[in-house]
Write a protein that holds these residues in place. Structure first.
Motif, mmCIF file in Angstrom:
data_model
loop_
_atom_site.group_PDB
_atom_site.id
_atom_site.type_symbol
_atom_site.label_atom_id
_atom_site.label_comp_id
_atom_site.label_asym_id
_atom_site.label_seq_id
_atom_site.Cartn_x
_atom_site.Cartn_y
_atom_site.Cartn_z
ATOM 1 N N TRP A 248 0.860 -1.184 0.000
ATOM 2 C CA TRP A 248 0.000 0.000 0.000
ATOM 3 C C TRP A 248 0.895 1.233 0.000
ATOM 4 O O TRP A 248 1.736 1.394 0.883
ATOM 5 N N GLU A 249 0.743 2.096 -1.014
ATOM 6 C CA GLU A 249 1.527 3.327 -1.108
ATOM 7 C C GLU A 249 0.657 4.435 -1.693
ATOM 8 O O GLU A 249 -0.186 4.179 -2.563
ATOM 9 N N ASP A 250 0.879 5.639 -1.237
ATOM 10 C CA ASP A 250 0.140 6.798 -1.746
ATOM 11 C C ASP A 250 0.925 7.390 -2.921
ATOM 12 O O ASP A 250 1.689 8.338 -2.769
ATOM 13 N N LEU A 251 0.723 6.826 -4.105
ATOM 14 C CA LEU A 251 1.491 7.247 -5.271
ATOM 15 C C LEU A 251 1.263 8.705 -5.636
ATOM 16 O O LEU A 251 2.179 9.404 -6.068
ATOM 17 N N GLU A 252 0.036 9.168 -5.494
ATOM 18 C CA GLU A 252 -0.300 10.548 -5.874
ATOM 19 C C GLU A 252 -0.118 11.523 -4.713
ATOM 20 O O GLU A 252 -0.322 12.728 -4.886
ATOM 21 N N GLN A 253 0.230 10.964 -3.530
ATOM 22 C CA GLN A 253 0.431 11.787 -2.336
ATOM 23 C C GLN A 253 -0.776 12.698 -2.084
ATOM 24 O O GLN A 253 -0.644 13.887 -1.793
ATOM 25 N N ASP A 254 -1.956 12.064 -2.196
ATOM 26 C CA ASP A 254 -3.212 12.789 -1.983
ATOM 27 C C ASP A 254 -3.915 12.333 -0.720
ATOM 28 O O ASP A 254 -5.080 12.670 -0.494
ATOM 29 N N GLY A 255 -3.213 11.572 0.119
ATOM 30 C CA GLY A 255 -3.803 11.087 1.357
ATOM 31 C C GLY A 255 -4.637 9.835 1.194
ATOM 32 O O GLY A 255 -5.218 9.356 2.161
ATOM 33 N N LYS A 256 -4.680 9.265 -0.024
ATOM 34 C CA LYS A 256 -5.456 8.056 -0.290
ATOM 35 C C LYS A 256 -4.519 6.968 -0.810
ATOM 36 O O LYS A 256 -4.127 6.992 -1.980
ATOM 37 N N PRO A 257 -4.127 6.028 0.030
ATOM 38 C CA PRO A 257 -3.185 4.986 -0.391
ATOM 39 C C PRO A 257 -3.723 4.141 -1.543
ATOM 40 O O PRO A 257 -4.921 3.841 -1.626
ATOM 41 N N ASP A 258 -2.827 3.767 -2.436
ATOM 42 C CA ASP A 258 -3.152 2.899 -3.558
ATOM 43 C C ASP A 258 -2.610 1.500 -3.267
ATOM 44 O O ASP A 258 -1.594 1.346 -2.589
ATOM 45 N N LEU A 259 -3.296 0.485 -3.793
ATOM 46 C CA LEU A 259 -2.814 -0.887 -3.657
ATOM 47 C C LEU A 259 -2.068 -1.275 -4.924
ATOM 48 O O LEU A 259 -2.598 -1.170 -6.033
ATOM 49 N N LEU A 260 -0.812 -1.734 -4.755
ATOM 50 C CA LEU A 260 -0.002 -2.194 -5.871
ATOM 51 C C LEU A 260 0.259 -3.682 -5.703
ATOM 52 O O LEU A 260 0.710 -4.123 -4.637
ATOM 53 N N LEU A 261 -0.045 -4.461 -6.730
ATOM 54 C CA LEU A 261 0.118 -5.905 -6.682
ATOM 55 C C LEU A 261 1.052 -6.384 -7.783
ATOM 56 O O LEU A 261 1.005 -5.886 -8.912
ATOM 57 N N CYS A 262 1.892 -7.368 -7.453
ATOM 58 C CA CYS A 262 2.677 -8.078 -8.455
ATOM 59 C C CYS A 262 1.964 -9.389 -8.767
ATOM 60 O O CYS A 262 1.929 -10.300 -7.935
ATOM 61 N N ASN A 263 1.360 -9.465 -9.951
ATOM 62 C CA ASN A 263 0.733 -10.692 -10.423
ATOM 63 C C ASN A 263 1.753 -11.450 -11.267
ATOM 64 O O ASN A 263 1.972 -11.113 -12.439
ATOM 65 N N TYR A 264 2.357 -12.447 -10.664
ATOM 66 C CA TYR A 264 3.434 -13.177 -11.331
ATOM 67 C C TYR A 264 2.935 -13.898 -12.575
ATOM 68 O O TYR A 264 3.595 -13.916 -13.605
ATOM 69 N N GLY A 265 1.725 -14.492 -12.470
ATOM 70 C CA GLY A 265 1.144 -15.196 -13.594
ATOM 71 C C GLY A 265 1.986 -16.369 -14.047
ATOM 72 O O GLY A 265 2.712 -16.986 -13.278
ATOM 73 N N HIS A 266 1.903 -16.658 -15.327
ATOM 74 C CA HIS A 266 2.745 -17.689 -15.962
ATOM 75 C C HIS A 266 3.169 -17.137 -17.320
ATOM 76 O O HIS A 266 4.226 -16.552 -17.448
ATOM 77 N N HIS A 267 2.315 -17.282 -18.320
ATOM 78 C CA HIS A 267 2.567 -16.619 -19.594
ATOM 79 C C HIS A 267 1.943 -15.220 -19.617
ATOM 80 O O HIS A 267 2.318 -14.382 -20.430
ATOM 81 N N GLY A 268 0.979 -14.998 -18.732
ATOM 82 C CA GLY A 268 0.395 -13.674 -18.549
ATOM 83 C C GLY A 268 0.731 -13.172 -17.158
ATOM 84 O O GLY A 268 1.314 -13.882 -16.344
ATOM 85 N N GLY A 269 0.346 -11.957 -16.850
ATOM 86 C CA GLY A 269 0.638 -11.356 -15.553
ATOM 87 C C GLY A 269 0.918 -9.883 -15.714
ATOM 88 O O GLY A 269 0.981 -9.360 -16.836
ATOM 89 N N ASN A 270 1.104 -9.169 -14.584
ATOM 90 C CA ASN A 270 1.311 -7.724 -14.646
ATOM 91 C C ASN A 270 1.523 -7.153 -13.253
ATOM 92 O O ASN A 270 1.405 -7.851 -12.250
#
Length: 509
Positions: A248-270
């Motif tokens: 959880w990080e506030d990327l825009e620094q607007d006081g509202k944390p964003d959730l960032l996920l690493c989707n490992y996947g297999h042939h897909g992912g992001n």
């Protein structure tokens, strides 16, 4: 045969040999050019020297042929065998195995011939390395979970807020928590093995459930939320392609944390970003398959938080996505690119030489792929930050099966030491599966070991102040992938295999 006739014969023979050698050289050159061209479209070009001939010929190149649309290879490998209709449909949508040739059979054979001619018969052994000394100031405590004989610990996570240790078992998908009184409590069961813990807010945590530890294109991962303030447990997100890390990080620094996920996947992912933590929104997606870990930092010092991420799974690299604001990111810039057989497994951004710049601490040793063979280039590395997004290797310690290196000041002397684990090895020297490297200065680190590291096969590790005494402890989670690994440990005389090994730091005792 007259002298003249013999001389003519020898001249013709010489011409023939030269012509044959030249033809062979041209054929190998063609194979190299084709390999660089076709392989380089998806990932870094892998030099033949990285693997033995037999591994190229029998394991890696047949997979490449299938992915290049060569039907005989697809049929021989049975690329759709033992897969559900859903996973086959996903694979076809992703274009993993094209229905038509992307390269002619003749050209692909030229690639095969090139690797067959240039690859070594076997890989060299790892270079000599400094032998570790016994580790002082730490004591080992074994933790057993009743009913689990062969551990498959998929998560260990220290919660410094409550001095608790969270543990997950991949066989039962069960979660546990060890409290300061050393009692072990059972938490609600996850839908699949939990592999990461994220702190969202005070006493509010998210568990990442991977879906399938084995490679799969099915989206079966999920996020669970545990709120200690209300004593509640809920699933908040599902249908994720093998998520393995989040923050959880506030990327825009607007006081509202964003959730960032690493989707490992297999042939897909992001990498998926849920702005303002709105889990019902369509996430911003970056990168691609193999997203393993990320960190959020203002890398270019423009006042905006950027994303630095490690990708494995073929196109192995460390990349940066520069934050442009308003949910926009500059196109991915590759900081480090690795061979597709490098086995990238973990990284951290740390100032390891105290010069005010963030260096890269990198582990590579993942050997669960088509090229499973001891590799001399497996180990732990530090890439020193030279400025302007340039990093140069400054330290390397060879270690088969290296999976994770974490930097923490364990001896409280003001510099960063390294805690490391190796998992994807053959238990040749089980005492050295865990090593702690003391920072001596000038990018020099002295390895130290604990004999108790021979009690398991460590796939997970966390560091933090578990007992609240002000110094950094280490927790290792044992994962025995198959019966053979279990048997190897039993043969060595280990009658009880702990699920977890807690290494308590006695620095402040």
């Amino acid at each position: 045969m007259s002298l003249t006739t013999k001389s003519i014969f020898l001249v013709l023979l010489g011409f023939l040999l030269c012509f044959t050698a030249r033809a062979q050289d041209e054929s190998l050159l063609k194979g190299r050019v084709l390999a660089e061209s076709y392989c380089g479209t998806c990932h870094a070009y892998p030099a033949p020297s990285l693997l033995p001939k037999t591994i190229w010929r029998k394991q890696v190149l047949p997979q490449m042929a299938a992915m290049m649309g060569i039907k005989t290879a697809q049929d021989s490998l049975g690329v759709y065998e033992n897969k559900s209709e859903e996973e086959i449909a996903i694979s076809k949508k992703l274009g993993v195995y094209p229905g038509s040739n992307m390269i002619s059979v003749e050209d692909f054979q030229a690639i095969v011939d090139f690797y067959g001619a240039e690859a070594p018969k076997e890989l060299a052994a790892q270079k000599a390395k400094e032998a570790p000394d016994p580790l002082q100031k730490f004591t080992a405590e074994k933790l057993f979970i009743e009913g689990i004989q062969s551990p498959k610990t998929s998560l260990v996570a220290i919660n410094e807020e409550t001095s608790e240790l969270f543990i997950a078992d991949a066989t039962t998908n069960q979660l546990y928590v060890k409290v300061p009184s050393d009692e072990l409590y059972t938490l609600p069961q996850a839908s699949s093995p939990a592999v990461a813990l994220i702190k969202k807010a005070p006493k509010v945590y998210n568990f990442i459930s991977i879906g399938s530890i084995a490679p799969s294109d099915l989206s079966q991962g999920a996020i669970f939320e545990m709120n200690l303030n209300s004593d509640s447990w809920t699933q908040v997100l599902d249908d994720l392609p093998r998520p393995v890390f989040g923050i959880w990080e506030d990327l825009e620094q607007d006081g509202k944390p964003d959730l960032l996920l690493c989707n490992y996947g297999h042939h897909g992912g992001n990498i998926s970003i849920y702005p303002d933590g709105n889990l019902s929104s369509n996430p911003i997606q970056l990168g691609g398959a193999g997203a393993r870990k990320l960190e959020v930092v203002d890398l270019n010092l423009d006042g905006k938080l950027d994303i630095v991420a490690l990708f494995s799974q073929g196109n192995e690299r460390i990349s940066v996505f520069y934050n442009q604001g308003n949910g926009e990111f500059q196109a991915e810039k590759i900081l480090m690119r690795f061979s597709p057989v490098m086995g990238s497994s973990y990284f951290e951004l740390q100032d390891l030489n105290a010069d005010g710049e963030l260096d890269i601490l990198y582990s590579n040793g993942d050997n669960w792929d088509y090229s499973s063979v001891p590799k001399p280039y497996h180990g732990y590395r530090i890439y020193e930050n030279k400025g302007n997004d340039k990093f140069e290797e400054a330290w390397f310690y060879p270690q088969y099966g290296a999976v994770k290196a974490m930097a923490v000041d364990f001896d409280a002397d003001g510099d960063l030491d390294l805690a490391t684990i190796a998992f994807y090895d053959e238990l040749q020297n089980p005492k050295h599966q865990f090593l702690l490297f003391e920072n001596i200065g000038n990018m020099t680190f002295k390895p130290k070991y604990m004999p108790e590291a021979a009690l398991g096969k460590w796939m997970t590790m966390d560091v933090g102040d578990l007992d609240g005494d002000g110094d950094q402890d280490i927790v290792l989670g044992s994962y025995l992938h198959n019966t053979l690994e279990y048997t190897k440990l039993v043969i060595q005389g280990i009658n009880e295999l702990p699920n977890v090994l807690i290494l308590k730091n006695g620095k402040n005792d």
